[in-house]
Write an enzyme that holds these catalytic residues in place. Structure first.
Site, PDB file in Angstrom:
ATOM      1  N   THR A   1       0.708  -1.137  -0.040  1.00 33.68           N
ATOM      2  CA  THR A   1      -0.046   0.028  -0.005  1.00 33.68           C
ATOM      3  C   THR A   1       0.835   1.129  -0.056  1.00 33.68           C
ATOM      4  O   THR A   1       0.738   2.342  -0.803  1.00 33.68           O
ATOM      5  CB  THR A   1      -0.949  -0.043   1.366  1.00 33.68           C
ATOM      6  OG1 THR A   1      -1.631  -1.305   1.244  1.00 33.68           O
ATOM      7  CG2 THR A   1      -1.933   1.139   1.253  1.00 33.68           C
TER       8      THR A   1
ATOM      9  N   ASN B   1      -5.297  -9.389  -8.151  1.00 33.32           N
ATOM     10  CA  ASN B   1      -5.280 -10.107  -7.055  1.00 33.32           C
ATOM     11  C   ASN B   1      -6.547 -10.913  -6.665  1.00 33.32           C
ATOM     12  O   ASN B   1      -6.758 -11.835  -5.992  1.00 33.32           O
ATOM     13  CB  ASN B   1      -5.028  -9.199  -5.983  1.00 33.32           C
ATOM     14  CG  ASN B   1      -5.878  -7.940  -5.983  1.00 33.32           C
ATOM     15  OD1 ASN B   1      -5.716  -7.251  -6.947  1.00 33.32           O
ATOM     16  ND2 ASN B   1      -6.930  -7.676  -5.203  1.00 33.32           N
TER      17      ASN B   1
ATOM     18  N   GLN C   1       1.087  -9.206  -6.278  1.00 31.46           N
ATOM     19  CA  GLN C   1       0.616 -10.606  -6.237  1.00 31.46           C
ATOM     20  C   GLN C   1       1.902 -11.354  -7.082  1.00 31.46           C
ATOM     21  O   GLN C   1       1.468 -12.708  -7.094  1.00 31.46           O
ATOM     22  CB  GLN C   1      -0.701 -10.710  -6.806  1.00 31.46           C
ATOM     23  CG  GLN C   1      -1.686 -10.152  -5.724  1.00 31.46           C
ATOM     24  CD  GLN C   1      -1.895 -11.068  -4.613  1.00 31.46           C
ATOM     25  OE1 GLN C   1      -1.330 -12.305  -4.434  1.00 31.46           O
ATOM     26  NE2 GLN C   1      -2.533 -10.577  -3.520  1.00 31.46           N
TER      27      GLN C   1
ATOM     28  N   SER D   1       5.698  -6.332  -1.726  1.00 31.94           N
ATOM     29  CA  SER D   1       5.028  -6.710  -0.365  1.00 31.94           C
ATOM     30  C   SER D   1       5.660  -7.961   0.117  1.00 31.94           C
ATOM     31  O   SER D   1       5.242  -8.932  -0.206  1.00 31.94           O
ATOM     32  CB  SER D   1       3.644  -6.628  -0.166  1.00 31.94           C
ATOM     33  OG  SER D   1       3.068  -6.784   1.243  1.00 31.94           O
TER      34      SER D   1
ATOM     35  N   HIS E   1       4.757  -9.748   2.975  1.00 30.01           N
ATOM     36  CA  HIS E   1       3.807 -10.851   3.556  1.00 30.01           C
ATOM     37  C   HIS E   1       3.257 -11.639   2.435  1.00 30.01           C
ATOM     38  O   HIS E   1       2.432 -12.424   2.793  1.00 30.01           O
ATOM     39  CB  HIS E   1       2.644 -10.276   4.492  1.00 30.01           C
ATOM     40  CG  HIS E   1       1.960  -9.405   3.735  1.00 30.01           C
ATOM     41  ND1 HIS E   1       0.512  -9.915   3.996  1.00 30.01           N
ATOM     42  CD2 HIS E   1       1.658  -8.108   3.348  1.00 30.01           C
ATOM     43  CE1 HIS E   1      -0.347  -9.054   3.377  1.00 30.01           C
ATOM     44  NE2 HIS E   1       0.372  -7.892   2.964  1.00 30.01           N
TER      45      HIS E   1
ATOM     46  N   THR F   1      13.098   5.684  10.809  1.00 29.58           N
ATOM     47  CA  THR F   1      13.996   4.943  11.338  1.00 29.58           C
ATOM     48  C   THR F   1      13.492   3.576  10.546  1.00 29.58           C
ATOM     49  O   THR F   1      12.486   3.003  10.518  1.00 29.58           O
ATOM     50  CB  THR F   1      14.195   4.824  12.635  1.00 29.58           C
ATOM     51  OG1 THR F   1      14.452   5.730  13.014  1.00 29.58           O
ATOM     52  CG2 THR F   1      14.977   3.539  13.174  1.00 29.58           C
TER      53      THR F   1
ATOM     54  N   CYS G   1      -8.476  -6.784   1.740  1.00 30.51           N
ATOM     55  CA  CYS G   1      -8.540  -5.714   2.082  1.00 30.51           C
ATOM     56  C   CYS G   1      -9.930  -4.862   2.156  1.00 30.51           C
ATOM     57  O   CYS G   1     -10.414  -4.129   2.801  1.00 30.51           O
ATOM     58  CB  CYS G   1      -7.584  -4.507   1.503  1.00 30.51           C
ATOM     59  SG  CYS G   1      -6.071  -5.413   1.073  1.00 30.51           S
TER      60      CYS G   1
END
Ligand code: PLP
Length: 396
Positions: free
Chosen positions: A78, A157, A186, A206, A208, A244, A331
């Site tokens: 995102t 997706n 994806q 991404s 995950h 950071t 989502c």
């Protein structure tokens, strides 16, 4: 995870997120315990952390086929999409305010474009064919003198359809001032994509989705390209993404990439076989309709509908038996509207409201696919019978 009635847990929601690989968890925990210095600090602890960050950047760059300096670590898909699209829009609005994207993008692109429209930008949402694939001709037709950005996803997706990003990118090379962004969330680890040959300027990743941790991702930004940063502050990540660095998550992402590299195409071929097996099984269930096209798709996503049965009801019936699947993209699956993606490929609203997404992953086996098909058959049979009696009693 709570399990089904019989204690069974078969996770088939790998497009929503994947279970982190045990080695990823181990790497993260080690990074947290040992490399707690701030990579920007000048002392030894800082330098140690900086060295981990550097290594992770090199691993990511090698995998993507780019330079380490082109890798910007973000908080996930995102953020990468927002940073790319808004970063280009705000930086180059003097040149033009027109953006081209597709009707089937993930909300992390689609809603960003909607937001930009409310800020005075104009967006063309290019349609797709009945398989959910955008045509180069339609992108060509949408091009205007004031176009500054084209954003097309790699793998859809909801349907798994692969978009012709290399073809679009190659054509775009003749417009050096029009930037090309690809949401590859994806596709990574499942569908090969050559960054440089495809003329891609910006790409979102991404962790995950490929057995890495949540809340970490990559924005590939072509060397020399200037975009307006979304986040201002300490100037980390070459000034493009201040804050950071989330070192344990970045180390976990790099580990997940290393595992992808080790497995290579073997895993893709295995998933393709499982997907075929799933398609065959689902096609034989009365009342089930497969929405995912037969070819030109990623190896892990299968979308189906059971017209007349609400997706959520079917999802929970499957969950009771221990199978975990999705409605639409994770989502947005709580919004009770037919999927924009399925509507874009011409599927009727009723059918779209009854759609489920099954997404396979590294841990799924052929036996699990068989068990799922059997459970789906049972659920569809009983829910359709129930719907029939309900309709009768209402019309009586
Ligand atoms: C195509 C696509 N883009 C972007 C995202 C958002 O990624 P993240 O969850 O890392 O923010 C997703 C997540 O489902 C996705 O499928």
């Amino acid at each position: 995870m709570p399990s089904g009635r019989c204690g069974l847990v078969i996770y088939l929601d790998n497009s929503a997120t994947t279970r982190p690989h045990p080695q990823v968890i181990e790497t993260m925990s080690r990074a947290m315990a040992s490399y707690y210095g701030n990579p920007s600090s000048l002392h030894r602890k800082g330098l140690e952390a900086e060295s981990v960050l550097k290594q992770a950047r090199e691993v990511a760059a090698k995998y993507l086929g780019c330079k380490p300096g082109e890798v910007i670590f973000t908080s996930g898909g995102t953020e990468s999409n927002n940073a790319a699209i808004k970063g280009v829009a705000f930086q180059y609005q003097g040149r033009g305010k027109h953006i081209i994207t597709t009707q089937v993008e993930h909300p992390a692109v689609f809603d960003v474009c909607k937001q930009l429209e409310s800020m005075g930008f104009t967006v063309t949402y290019v349609p797709v064919d009945h398989e959910g694939r955008v045509r180069l001709e339609d992108v060509q037709q949408a091009m205007r003198p004031d176009t500054i950005l084209v954003s097309v996803m790699h793998v859809n997706n909801e349907l798994g359809t692969i978009q012709p990003v290399a073809e679009i990118g190659k054509w775009l090379k003749q417009f050096p001032k029009v930037l090309f962004h690809v949401d590859a969330v994806q596709g990574i680890g499942k569908v090969p994509l050559k960054l440089k040959d495809s003329g891609i300027d910006l790409l979102s990743v991404s962790a995950h989705k490929f057995y890495g941790p949540r809340g970490v991702g990559i924005l590939f930004k072509r060397e020399g390209l200037i975009i307006q940063p979304l986040l201002m502050g300490g100037g980390q990540e070459a000034g493009v993404r201040s804050g950071t660095e989330n070192l344990p998550a970045i180390a976990g992402l790099a580990k997940a990439i290393r595992i992808l590299e080790e497995l290579g195409s073997v895993e893709t071929v295995r998933l393709q076989r499982l997907l075929e097996q799933l398609r065959e099984g689902i096609s034989q269930i009365e009342g089930c309709q497969v929405n995912t096209p037969k070819s030109g798709v990623a190896p892990h996503i299968m979308n189906l509908s059971v017209p007349g049965v609400k997706a959520e009801v079917l999802l929970h019936a499957l969950e009771e038996r221990g199978f975990y699947v999705s409605t639409k993209s994770a989502c947005s699956s709580k919004a009770n509207e037919p999927s924009r993606v399925l509507m874009a490929i011409g599927i009727e609203a009723e059918c779209a409201l009854s759609s489920l997404r099954i997404s396979l992953g590294r841990e799924n086996t052929a036996d699990e696919v068989n068990q799922f098909v059997a459970a789906l058959r049972e659920c569809v049979k009983s829910l359709r019978a129930y719907m029939k009696t309900e309709t009768k009693s209402v019309t009586r």
